[in-house]
Structure formats: structure tokens, C-alpha cells
Design an enzyme around this catalytic site. Structure first.
Site: not given
Ligand code: PA5
Length: 433
Positions: A282, A303, A417
Site C-alpha cells: 500500500e 513444495h 469502494k
Molecule cells: O493502511 C491503511 O490506511 C488501510 O489499510 C486502512 O487501515 C484500512 O483501509 C482500514 O481503514 P479504517 O481503519 O479507516 O477502517
């Protein structure tokens, strides 16, 4: 005692790495220190281990003790950075089979949308004293919000007016639906700091509370991270393994190695791979750039994916994480008949053979043209896991900056989303043109 983490590699000389990246690393280091780096408003994790307020830590420990006393099972609701860190640490530091009798079972929800999973979770907690920790920084993420709606109704039906003693919400200090619900209902709450993004939040209450509930020593976890902050604070790439790792990754990418595989031989470390994948995936995968982070749990995956790693397309490099000291070990018995032919191993233990397998695998993959990075971690305990968390966080930020992207946003996550909201006809949803 040696360094908590050592790094070995033979792909490029240290002198060359320093020549190629030394100056750039120094510049980025100073921009991160002054907060002028892109995304500088999300650098709160950088000195976090030294800045956790004593009263917050005490409160986390107090609430954890309360939930441990009242509950046989604690359901942690969250997705992405709001669950991977705690699950990674809990899995890495818990026994494989039997929990200590004082430790509640910690299970997770809101990380998937399977109705079957939820139905079976509800059946699993029936008849057991239960508590819920709901975590969402934004307070509006659909997956955990749905799980919380279902579990809140279940908990209210079961515990009536005393339900609030069994619900903890961890979210933004003022924004989002979860904050509003918590205020209205009077749940116990903790705050996700504004300047710490989800995937960097494991050392905030987001990770610390569930980890403490599971019976893991969070003070040791923080102690490891604190030492990492001080030991990995030099701008000098030749004395900073985290920056060296970051530079190496970028060098390998520039040579066409587009996929990094994190490999370990410790089964309970496998969830940590998932946390690492989110952290790097990310943070770096944007603007058409980035290394694809993958992982393998060896020897199991020797494996399955071993064939590809050894012999497939040459676009992979591998980072091995090896724990020096194992917690327990099991000898190989001598057999009278030796029908399986294994008596030659009977003066050895399983961990010794695991270690030989690691070396054999590294040698084979090296021969197969896979560049290797070898990280050795001194011991398998909370201190070293805390150290490792910070090691990967700081190297991830450096690596993303070297790549030329903002480590702290995730614009790509929004795309699906919008599609869900459109497809489910969310009231008030207007697609931007
Ligand atoms: O690293 C990040 O920002 C994302 O992976 C969020 O943690 C994830 O989308 C969950 O978001 P939130 O904590 O707002 O529900």
C-alpha cells in the site's frame, strides 16, 4: 548481545550501494526528520515508540486486564491496518496449539464479507463470555462497519444494559460514524492519532490493545521498537540496516526484479508476512510504480512455489527472515529397524534440520539467479518483534521515498469502494466525474 537484526547480501558491494544511494538517503532522512517530506503530516509513527503517553499505556493495560477477566473470547473487528498488525504479533508470539488458561481467545471479524464466516463466528461465541474491540481509523469502512452492526446487535441482546463494559472502540478522535456511535452509547474508546496511518498503527492502541488482551507483553514490544528508533536513527546508509534494505530493494527494482518474496521458516511468523505485504504494497504500489510484495512460508511452500522461485521467470528477489534462537525444539528418535532410513539424523533436532533446510534453500535459489537478502533476528520474542516492526516501517518509508512516491496515501484503495457504493445504491453517494 549482537544487534537485534543483521542484514547480509551479496548482490552489490556496500561501497557501491553507498555511492548510488548514500546522498539521496541522507536527503530523505533529513526531510523526514524536519517533516518536509511529501506526506510529512503522517510521520507520527516515526518517534511513536518514545512518545506513547504513560497514561495511555496504563489505560490500554487496564482495559486489557478488564477484558481478559470478563471474557473467554474477544472479537477484534477491523480490516487492513486496523487488524493485520495485531493479528501478526498475536500469531507470531502465541503457542501453536494450547493457549495459556488465563488468555482469552482472540478472533477477528470485519476483515471479510463472508456471511458463512459471520454465522459460524456467532455460533462459536455462543455460550462463551464475549467482548468486542472495534477498530476503524476513518470510522466509515464498510467491511468492519457491517461486522460491528451484526455483533453489536448480538451483544446488546445478550448483555442488555451492561453491554458497554464489553465494547471498546478505537477510532479518530472526533470524526466518523464510529466515534459518533461511541459517544452516544458511552463505549470505552481509544484514539488513532491523526498523524499515524492505518498500516503504521500497530504500536498505537489499534495494535497494543488486542495484543495485550492476548496476553503478550506490550511493554517488551515497545522496548524493542524504542531501541530500533535509536539504533536506526543514523542518516549514514553504511551504519543503518533499515536504510540499506530500502536502497537494496530500489537497486534490485531498477535491475528488473519487480517482485520481492518475504520468506521464513517459522510457521507462526506467516501472518507477519501479511502485515509486511500491506505495509509495502500500500505504501509503494502507486503511480504505476512499486515492487510487488509476496511471501512464502517454507518449507511448506518449497513444495508449491519453490519450483517457480528456483526456475521460473527471473524477476524475483527473496528476503529471508531467520530467527536465531528458537523457543523449543524436538529431537529425532533413533529407530531400531531404521526402515525410513532416517537414523543418520537421530543426533539432530528438528530446528537444526530446519536451519540446514534454510541454508540449502538459500544456496539453491542463489544458484538459480534469485538475489537474496538475509535478515537474522536475534530471538523469537516480543522485544525482537517490536524491533522488527519498526525496522520495516522506517525502511518502508525510506524505500517509498527513494522510489519517488508518497508512502502514506492509498488512492487506489478508493476505487473499488466507489463501485460498491454505486452497485449497492448507497443513499447520498454521488460519483465524482
Ligand atoms: O493502511 C491503511 O490506511 C488501510 O489499510 C486502512 O487501515 C484500512 O483501509 C482500514 O481503514 P479504517 O481503519 O479507516 O477502517
Amino acid at each position: 548481545m549482537g544487534l537485534p537484526i543483521t542484514l547480509k547480501q551479496a548482490h552489490i558491494s556496500n561501497a557501491k550501494l553507498e555511492e548510488l544511494y548514500g546522498e539521496q538517503v541522507k536527503k530523505i532522512h533529513s526531510e523526514m526528520a524536519s517533516g518536509t517530506a511529501v506526506g510529512g503530516e503522517f510521520l507520527g509513527w516515526k518517534n511513536l515508540p518514545n512518545e506513547i503517553p504513560t497514561n495511555e499505556l496504563e489505560e490500554v493495560l487496564e482495559v486489557a486486564a478488564r477484558l481478559r477477566k470478563s471474557s473467554e473470547v474477544v472479537i477484534v473487528i477491523g480490516v487492513g491496518g486496523s487488524y493485520l498488525g495485531s493479528k501478526a504479533v498475536i500469531d507470531a508470539l502465541s503457542p501453536y496449539f494450547e493457549r495459556n488458561s488465563d488468555d482469552p481467545e482472540v478472533i477477528f471479524a470485519g476483515q471479510n464479507l463472508s456471511g458463512t464466516y459471520m454465522k459460524q463466528l456467532l455460533a462459536h461465541i455462543e455460550g462463551k463470555e464475549a467482548a468486542v474491540i472495534v477498530i476503524s481509523k476513518s470510522g466509515t469502512t464498510t467491511e468492519p462497519a457491517i461486522a460491528f452492526r451484526i455483533l453489536l446487535e448480538y451483544m446488546e441482546n445478550r448483555y442488555g444494559s451492561s453491554v458497554n463494559e464489553r465494547i471498546v472502540a478505537i477510532t479518530d478522535k472526533s470524526e466518523g460514524a464510529l466515534r459518533e456511535m461511541a459517544v452516544r452509547s458511552g463505549f470505552t474508546t481509544f484514539v488513532v492519532p491523526d498523524d499515524v496511518g492505518g498500516r503504521f498503527s500497530v504500536l498505537t492502541p489499534v495494535g497494543l490493545l488486542p495484543i495485550a488482551v492476548a496476553g503478550i507483553d506490550i511493554e517488551q514490544l515497545i522496548a524493542g521498537a524504542k531501541d530500533a528508533v535509536s539504533e536506526l536513527s543514523t542518516e549514514d546508509i553504511s551504519a543503518n540496516n533499515a536504510y540499506k534494505y530500502a536502497a537494496l530493494r530500489n537497486q534490485l527494482l531498477s535491475e528488473g526484479y519487480n517482485v520481492e518474496i518475504l520468506a521464513s521458516f517459522t510457521p507462526r511468523f506467516a501472518t507477519f508476512h501479511e502485515w509486511w505485504k500491506q505495509l509495502y504494497g500500500e505504501s509503494e504500489g502507486k503511480d504505476g510504480k512499486g515492487i510487488f510484495p509476496a511471501s512464502v512460508a517454507y518449507p511448506t511452500d518449497l513444495h508449491s512455489l519453490g519450483q517457480y522461485v528456483q526456475d521460473g521467470q527471473r524477476m524475483l528477489f527473496e528476503t529471508f527472515v531467520q530467527f536465531e534462537e528458537s523457543v523449543e525444539d524436538c529431537g529425532i528418535p533413533t529407530s531400531k529397524d531404521n526402515l525410513d532410513g532416517l537414523n543418520y539424523l537421530s543426533d539432530k533436532t528438528m530446528n537444526e534440520i530446519n536451519e540446514v533446510t534454510l541454508r540449502a534453500t538459500m544456496q539453491a535459489h542463489d544458484d538459480g539467479g534469485v538475489p537474496l537478502i538475509h535478515l537474522t533476528v536475534g530471538k523469537h520474542d516480543a522485544y525482537h518483534i517490536g524491533y522488527l516492526i519498526y525496522f520495516f516501517e522506517i525502511s518502508c518509508a525510506m524505500s517509498a521515498y527513494l522510489l519517488g512516491v508518497n508512502p502514506f496515501d492509498q488512492p487506489g484503495v478508493e476505487e473499488y469502494k466507489k463501485n460498491i457504493f454505486r452497485m449497492l445504491e448507497k443513499p447520498g453517494f454521488v460519483e465524482e466525474k
